[in-house]
Design a protein around this motif. Sequence first.
Motif, mmCIF file in Angstrom:
data_model
loop_
_atom_site.group_PDB
_atom_site.id
_atom_site.type_symbol
_atom_site.label_atom_id
_atom_site.label_comp_id
_atom_site.label_asym_id
_atom_site.label_seq_id
_atom_site.Cartn_x
_atom_site.Cartn_y
_atom_site.Cartn_z
ATOM 1 N N TRP A 262 -58.962 29.594 57.801
ATOM 2 C CA TRP A 262 -58.197 29.459 56.800
ATOM 3 C C TRP A 262 -56.571 29.985 57.214
ATOM 4 N N GLN B 183 -59.847 20.779 48.689
ATOM 5 C CA GLN B 183 -59.251 21.963 48.463
ATOM 6 C C GLN B 183 -59.091 22.105 47.107
ATOM 7 N N CYS C 200 -57.397 25.482 53.666
ATOM 8 C CA CYS C 200 -58.660 25.669 54.384
ATOM 9 C C CYS C 200 -58.458 24.456 55.435
#
Lengths: 114, 113
Positions: free
Chosen positions: A35, A6, A90
């Motif tokens: 998410w 990420q 995420c």
Amino acid sequence: QQQVKQSPQSLIVQKGGISIINCAYENTAFDYFPWYQQFPGKGPALLIAIRPDVSEKKEGRFTISFNKSAKQFSLHIMDSQPGDSATYFCAASKGPRRDNDMRFGAGTRLTVKP
Amino acid sequence: SQTIHQWPATLVQPVGSPLSLECTVEGTSNPNLYWYRQAAGRGLQLLFYSVGIGQISSEVPQNLSASRPQDRQFILSSKKLLLSDSGFYLCAWSSGGAPNEQFFGPGTRLTVL
């Protein structure tokens, strides 16, 4: 092993701007990409999720864009507000399965300046 | 609707002391249950998960253990805490019908001194 990467680690956006957070995954068997939004001292809350049969999903000001060939997906927050300031994670998993293989990114701390 | 509870909310324990954190889920049956640890400013590390009573799977070897004595109860324990056990502990659940969607509890902040 880190299966979901990420970026960025932190992000500062002006009020009204667009916040973009990116994630990349390695395992092509992943087929569910959520998410999560987490405020300080609280548990993460599911924000929005996508499956690879669509390239984009929109819920209000939040949009997930998904690129299966590149093994990447991103979160776009339109018209960012100070109340959006939080840490965003995420994740990716494969399923449906009753055991767990949800892999999380390291998180992005978003600050929206008024 | 389903709700998930964790207690205590915060805990300060000396090194070498035992630990027991509890998680309960309401409004659903036969959930999958998970324990995560979140170090300060970092992501989520899965510690244990359970698909049923008495069924515990461990993701990483460590000083902690988990038990599921009832369908909607998940307990995280340690016999002797280490300094490195400090962190934010999160319990989560998912439905057997939609196992991908995990929902988190409010967390327990553990500080080991």
